[in-house]
Design a protein around this motif. Structure first.
Motif, PDB file in Angstrom:
ATOM      1  N   SER A 155       0.286   9.530  11.938  1.00 36.63           N
ATOM      2  CA  SER A 155      -0.824   9.845  12.837  1.00 36.63           C
ATOM      3  C   SER A 155      -1.994  10.506  12.122  1.00 36.63           C
ATOM      4  O   SER A 155      -3.127  10.490  12.624  1.00 36.63           O
ATOM      5  CB  SER A 155      -0.341  10.760  13.967  1.00 36.63           C
ATOM      6  OG  SER A 155       0.209  11.960  13.428  1.00 36.63           O
ATOM      7  N   SER A 156      -1.730  11.082  10.937  1.00 36.32           N
ATOM      8  CA  SER A 156      -2.804  11.791  10.230  1.00 36.32           C
ATOM      9  C   SER A 156      -3.402  10.976   9.097  1.00 36.32           C
ATOM     10  O   SER A 156      -4.217  11.495   8.330  1.00 36.32           O
ATOM     11  CB  SER A 156      -2.267  13.116   9.669  1.00 36.32           C
ATOM     12  OG  SER A 156      -1.260  12.877   8.688  1.00 36.32           O
ATOM     13  N   MET A 157      -3.016   9.699   8.974  1.00 36.02           N
ATOM     14  CA  MET A 157      -3.553   8.865   7.912  1.00 36.02           C
ATOM     15  C   MET A 157      -5.048   8.652   8.118  1.00 36.02           C
ATOM     16  O   MET A 157      -5.505   8.335   9.221  1.00 36.02           O
ATOM     17  CB  MET A 157      -2.840   7.503   7.884  1.00 36.02           C
ATOM     18  CG  MET A 157      -1.352   7.594   7.590  1.00 36.02           C
ATOM     19  SD  MET A 157      -1.006   8.323   5.981  1.00 36.02           S
ATOM     20  CE  MET A 157       0.797   8.417   6.050  1.00 36.02           C
TER      21      MET A 157
ATOM     22  N   VAL B  42       0.852  -1.184   0.000  1.00 44.39           N
ATOM     23  CA  VAL B  42       0.000   0.000   0.000  1.00 44.39           C
ATOM     24  C   VAL B  42       0.891   1.239   0.000  1.00 44.39           C
ATOM     25  O   VAL B  42       1.871   1.310   0.743  1.00 44.39           O
ATOM     26  CB  VAL B  42      -0.918   0.010   1.247  1.00 44.39           C
ATOM     27  CG1 VAL B  42      -1.726   1.282   1.317  1.00 44.39           C
ATOM     28  CG2 VAL B  42      -1.841  -1.206   1.227  1.00 44.39           C
ATOM     29  N   THR B  43       0.558   2.228  -0.833  1.00 47.71           N
ATOM     30  CA  THR B  43       1.282   3.506  -0.807  1.00 47.71           C
ATOM     31  C   THR B  43       0.393   4.566  -0.179  1.00 47.71           C
ATOM     32  O   THR B  43      -0.829   4.585  -0.388  1.00 47.71           O
ATOM     33  CB  THR B  43       1.694   3.945  -2.220  1.00 47.71           C
ATOM     34  OG1 THR B  43       0.534   4.039  -3.047  1.00 47.71           O
ATOM     35  CG2 THR B  43       2.681   2.984  -2.824  1.00 47.71           C
ATOM     36  N   LEU B  44       1.029   5.456   0.597  1.00 46.94           N
ATOM     37  CA  LEU B  44       0.307   6.490   1.327  1.00 46.94           C
ATOM     38  C   LEU B  44       0.944   7.847   1.073  1.00 46.94           C
ATOM     39  O   LEU B  44       2.127   7.926   0.698  1.00 46.94           O
ATOM     40  CB  LEU B  44       0.322   6.188   2.831  1.00 46.94           C
ATOM     41  CG  LEU B  44      -0.176   4.811   3.267  1.00 46.94           C
ATOM     42  CD1 LEU B  44       0.992   3.877   3.543  1.00 46.94           C
ATOM     43  CD2 LEU B  44      -1.052   4.927   4.504  1.00 46.94           C
ATOM     44  N   PRO B  45       0.210   8.920   1.301  1.00 46.02           N
ATOM     45  CA  PRO B  45       0.771  10.267   1.129  1.00 46.02           C
ATOM     46  C   PRO B  45       1.933  10.494   2.090  1.00 46.02           C
ATOM     47  O   PRO B  45       2.017   9.876   3.156  1.00 46.02           O
ATOM     48  CB  PRO B  45      -0.401  11.199   1.451  1.00 46.02           C
ATOM     49  CG  PRO B  45      -1.621  10.348   1.306  1.00 46.02           C
ATOM     50  CD  PRO B  45      -1.210   8.964   1.690  1.00 46.02           C
ATOM     51  N   ASP B  46       2.823  11.391   1.709  1.00 45.23           N
ATOM     52  CA  ASP B  46       3.991  11.688   2.537  1.00 45.23           C
ATOM     53  C   ASP B  46       3.611  12.677   3.638  1.00 45.23           C
ATOM     54  O   ASP B  46       3.961  13.856   3.600  1.00 45.23           O
ATOM     55  CB  ASP B  46       5.104  12.256   1.662  1.00 45.23           C
ATOM     56  CG  ASP B  46       6.416  12.354   2.415  1.00 45.23           C
ATOM     57  OD1 ASP B  46       6.497  11.776   3.523  1.00 45.23           O
ATOM     58  OD2 ASP B  46       7.342  13.015   1.924  1.00 45.23           O
TER      59      ASP B  46
END
Length: 456
Positions: free
Chosen positions: A147-149, A139-143
């Protein structure tokens, strides 16, 4: 961008006696699952960051078996065993994830279901509803800080199971061979249906590109389906079949160069060619570049809508009443008559071979043997000694063809202006040595006697 890898532990034993769930060790199959996923994790760069592992015995052993496959990697410096990961609850896992330090850009978690799959689907609804043992999701997530995902704020970019990474593991789950105790028409129909199911089941492993045996078996089933139906056409008319066989041929041909590259690279790993380390490395990297391009091209073809439509059309055709009607006209006597004709033609071609015959002539002889072999497969009661002789000859001529293919790639390497002069000279010398081996195989081929009769 951040990268999160979610891996479920490999297959574990059931608890016995006073053994707790936390103490469950891996089964033998689980150890194999973990081992085959090591190159997957390495290719996905999942081991370049931090590795977090549940303290359960089965997750610890999963990590240990992965690490054992990568002795050059000091994974012990990046692994963290955390009791909090021994959880089956998404809320607990999500709370743990959001507490990760901001500098952690790549994170691999080896943990448990249903927490892992629930977390993946919380991030991206496209994630699968289940996660088999030993499987990994990427899974890729924003940089931004962990804690803010937020929910739906990630993208599933990869998923792979051990059965898609290892052909031996896939084979345990593969469609079973049909029963041969049936009439000729039913036998052929069952054979073609089985090959279709195999083609479709092998596709994820082909796309994964971890174990080259997937591509080999995919290619074999495509070519076998075509050859079986060409044999049917040699006996009876089937409207529309020839056109569909051309499509199968095109699909099989699309795998040819990639398969040749897989075989050549595998041989480079197993043998010691007469090359310096620098030349060997240069040749390997050059071949791997072509391999990546060929694999990418094939994956694009397999993901195209027309590919699925074409294969589904093939399945409908072989299940149609018209095809069944054509098969009903076949009989062992008619098949045997065509088989004897092909054997006679093969023997004539063999007798016409001379020592200065072209490499193509020996390749054509090999193809004629395959046609005989596939026709013989339509007769379940054909004699085993006859089939053994066919296989022996196919191996001989197959070895010759492999050497010829390697020479072709070596010629292409030497013709490339970007490769060094010394590398080209060493590869040219190796090519000459391969010619000597081909010379001996050619002698063996010319010494072959006519094929025996295909007795039942």
């Amino acid at each position: 961008m951040r990268h999160l890898y979610l891996m479920r532990h490999a297959k574990a034993k059931q608890p016995r006696g006073d053994m707790t769930d936390h103490q469950r060790p891996l089964r033998k199959r689980g150890k194999h699952q973990a081992a085959v996923m090591a190159p997957v994790l390495q290719r996905w760069q999942a081991l370049q960051g931090e590795v977090y592992v549940s303290t359960a015995a089965r997750t610890r052993e999963t990590f240990d078996d992965i690490a054992a496959q990568l002795p050059d990697r000091t994974l012990a410096n990046s692994v963290h065993f955390d009791e909090a990961l021994y959880t089956f609850d998404i809320e607990a896992l999500l709370a743990w994830l959001k507490a990760l330090p901001g500098e952690a850009e790549r994170v691999l978690i080896i943990g448990h279901n249903p927490a892992l799959v629930d977390l993946a689907r919380w991030f991206d609804k496209a994630a699968p509803p289940s996660l088999p043992t030993g499987s990994v999701l990427h899974v890729t997530l924003p940089d931004r800080p962990w804690s803010s995902m937020g929910q739906g704020g990630a993208e599933l970019v990869g998923q792979l199971s051990p059965a898609e990474a290892s052909y031996p593991l896939f084979k345990r789950l593969a469609p079973k061979q049909p029963d041969h105790k049936r009439d000729t028409a039913s036998h052929i129909h069952a054979m073609l249906e089985h090959q279709y199911r195999m083609i479709r089941a092998l596709e994820p492993g082909v796309v994964a590109g971890i174990d080259p045996e997937f591509l080999h078996q995919y290619r074999v089933n495509l070519r076998r389906s075509r050859a079986v139906c060409e044999s049917v056409l040699a006996i009876t008319k089937v409207p529309g079949l020839k056109k569909r066989l051309k499509r199968l041929k095109r699909r099989a041909q699309a795998t040819s160069d990639l398969r040749d590259l897989d075989v050549f690279l595998e041989d480079l790993d197993k043998t010691q060619p007469p090359l310096s380390a620098n030349t060997r490395q240069g040749l390997q990297q050059w071949l791997e570049g072509f391999q990546r391009v060929e694999h990418h091209t094939l994956c694009q073809q397999l993901s195209a809508p027309e590919y699925a439509e074409e294969l589904q059309g093939w399945q409908r055709f072989i299940a149609s009443g018209e095809f069944d009607k054509a098969l009903s006209t076949l009989s062992p006597k008619r098949i045997h008559a065509v088989l004897e004709e092909r054997i006679a033609r093969h023997d004539d071609d063999l007798a016409a071979l001379s020592f200065d015959a072209s490499d193509t002539a020996l390749h054509e002889l090999r193809k004629s043997l395959k046609r005989i072999r596939y026709l013989a497969d339509l007769m379940p009661d054909i004699s085993k000694p006859f089939l053994s002789e066919l296989k022996r000859r196919q191996r001989l001529l197959g070895d010759f063809q492999d050497l010829f293919t390697r020479q072709v790639w070596l010629d292409a390497f030497c013709a490339n202006a970007d490769n060094g002069q010394r590398q080209k000279q060493e590869c040219s010398q190796w090519r000459a040595e391969l010619e000597k081996t081909k010379h001996n195989l050619r002698k063996d081929a010319l010494a072959l006697a006519p094929l025996p009769k295909a007795q039942k």
